[in-house]
Design a protein around this motif. Structure first.
Motif, short mmCIF file in Angstrom:
data_model
loop_
_atom_site.label_atom_id
_atom_site.label_comp_id
_atom_site.label_asym_id
_atom_site.label_seq_id
_atom_site.Cartn_x
_atom_site.Cartn_y
_atom_site.Cartn_z
N THR A 1 -76.33 14.78 12.55
CA THR A 1 -75.84 13.97 13.67
C THR A 1 -76.62 14.43 14.90
OG1 THR A 1 -74.13 15.53 14.37
CG2 THR A 1 -73.51 13.92 12.67
N PRO A 2 -76.49 13.73 16.02
CA PRO A 2 -77.17 14.21 17.23
C PRO A 2 -76.68 15.61 17.67
CG PRO A 2 -76.53 11.93 17.51
CD PRO A 2 -75.89 12.40 16.23
N GLU A 3 -75.48 15.99 17.22
CA GLU A 3 -74.91 17.27 17.65
C GLU A 3 -75.06 18.40 16.64
OE1 GLU A 3 -72.85 14.41 17.35
OE2 GLU A 3 -73.36 13.78 19.38
N ALA A 4 -75.21 18.09 15.36
CA ALA A 4 -75.18 19.15 14.34
C ALA A 4 -76.01 18.80 13.11
CB ALA A 4 -73.74 19.41 13.92
N GLN B 1 -83.12 14.73 14.37
CA GLN B 1 -81.98 14.91 15.28
C GLN B 1 -82.33 14.44 16.69
OE1 GLN B 1 -80.54 18.95 16.01
NE2 GLN B 1 -78.45 18.18 15.75
N THR B 2 -83.55 14.73 17.13
CA THR B 2 -84.01 14.27 18.45
C THR B 2 -84.04 12.74 18.49
OG1 THR B 2 -85.30 16.28 18.77
CG2 THR B 2 -85.91 14.36 20.11
N LEU B 3 -84.52 12.11 17.40
CA LEU B 3 -84.53 10.65 17.30
C LEU B 3 -83.11 10.08 17.41
CD1 LEU B 3 -87.04 9.60 14.50
CD2 LEU B 3 -87.08 8.93 16.88
N LEU B 4 -82.18 10.71 16.69
CA LEU B 4 -80.79 10.24 16.70
C LEU B 4 -80.18 10.33 18.09
CD1 LEU B 4 -79.41 11.80 13.39
CD2 LEU B 4 -79.98 9.41 13.82
N ALA B 5 -80.52 11.38 18.82
CA ALA B 5 -79.96 11.59 20.15
C ALA B 5 -80.61 10.68 21.19
CB ALA B 5 -80.12 13.05 20.56
N GLY B 6 -81.81 10.21 20.91
CA GLY B 6 -82.54 9.38 21.88
C GLY B 6 -82.51 7.92 21.49
N SER B 7 -83.68 7.38 21.24
CA SER B 7 -83.82 5.97 20.91
C SER B 7 -84.42 5.84 19.51
CB SER B 7 -84.74 5.30 21.94
OG SER B 7 -84.88 3.95 21.64
N PRO B 8 -83.55 5.74 18.48
CA PRO B 8 -84.07 5.66 17.11
C PRO B 8 -84.82 4.36 16.85
CG PRO B 8 -81.64 5.70 17.14
CD PRO B 8 -82.12 5.73 18.56
N PRO B 9 -85.76 4.38 15.90
CA PRO B 9 -86.48 3.15 15.55
C PRO B 9 -85.49 2.13 14.98
CG PRO B 9 -87.02 4.93 14.02
CD PRO B 9 -86.19 5.52 15.09
N PRO B 10 -85.87 0.86 14.97
CA PRO B 10 -84.96 -0.21 14.53
C PRO B 10 -84.32 0.02 13.16
CG PRO B 10 -86.90 -1.17 15.54
CD PRO B 10 -87.15 0.30 15.45
N TRP B 11 -85.09 0.45 12.16
CA TRP B 11 -84.53 0.65 10.82
C TRP B 11 -83.44 1.71 10.83
CZ3 TRP B 11 -84.60 5.36 8.48
CH2 TRP B 11 -85.54 6.30 8.93
N LEU B 12 -83.62 2.75 11.63
CA LEU B 12 -82.65 3.83 11.70
C LEU B 12 -81.42 3.40 12.51
CD1 LEU B 12 -81.93 6.68 10.93
CD2 LEU B 12 -83.29 7.50 12.86
N ARG B 13 -81.66 2.67 13.57
CA ARG B 13 -80.55 2.16 14.38
C ARG B 13 -79.65 1.26 13.53
NH1 ARG B 13 -83.30 1.37 18.93
NH2 ARG B 13 -84.26 -0.50 18.10
N LYS B 14 -80.27 0.42 12.70
CA LYS B 14 -79.52 -0.47 11.81
C LYS B 14 -78.66 0.34 10.84
CE LYS B 14 -80.15 -4.14 8.41
NZ LYS B 14 -81.11 -4.95 7.67
#
Length: 129
Positions: free
Chosen positions: A29-32, A105-118
């Motif tokens: 997760t963005p936290e752990a 984790q950095t991606l999750l906390a920031g702006s993930p790419p479209p496939w990950l955001r979905k």
């Protein structure tokens, strides 16, 4: 989000998807970041081992994962993973699992790419049900 790493060493991404002796699993997760352990693959050593069965075995092991990191993966196996909801990612052999975990984790906390955001939106909806 559950993530898998094809590994021989258990510390680096150093295996082809279809030949990986094991997958290191992590919940991130963005936290752990939490290790979920190492899952060992059945070894299909017979020369006539069915490639479809090998891919199916690995898909069963990775059920619930959002991403599977490996050094290489064949096109048909990658397509089957995507169809089952697992996004395969190829990285250079020897990439440290810890480095990829931090990057993800950095991606999750920031702006993930479209496939990950979905995928994150799908997981959020499943938790709300």
């Amino acid at each position: 989000m559950l993530v898998a790493f094809a590994t021989e060493s258990q510390t680096h991404i150093d295996a082809h998807f279809g030949l990986a002796p094991a997958f290191a699993l992590y919940d991130i997760t963005p936290e752990a970041i939490t290790s979920k352990g190492i899952v060992y693959c059945p070894q299909e050593f017979a020369p006539d081992a069915d490639k479809e069965d090998k891919v199916e075995n690995r898909m069963q092991i990775l059920r619930g994962c959002a991403v599977a990191y490996c050094t290489s993966i064949g096109g048909p196996a990658a397509a089957r993973l995507v169809q089952s909801g697992i996004h395969p990612l190829k990285v250079p052999e020897g990439t440290a699992i810890e480095d990829e975990l931090k990057r993800l984790q950095t991606l999750l906390a920031g702006s993930p790419p479209p496939w990950l955001r979905k995928r994150l939106q799908q997981e959020k909806m499943m938790k709300e049900d």
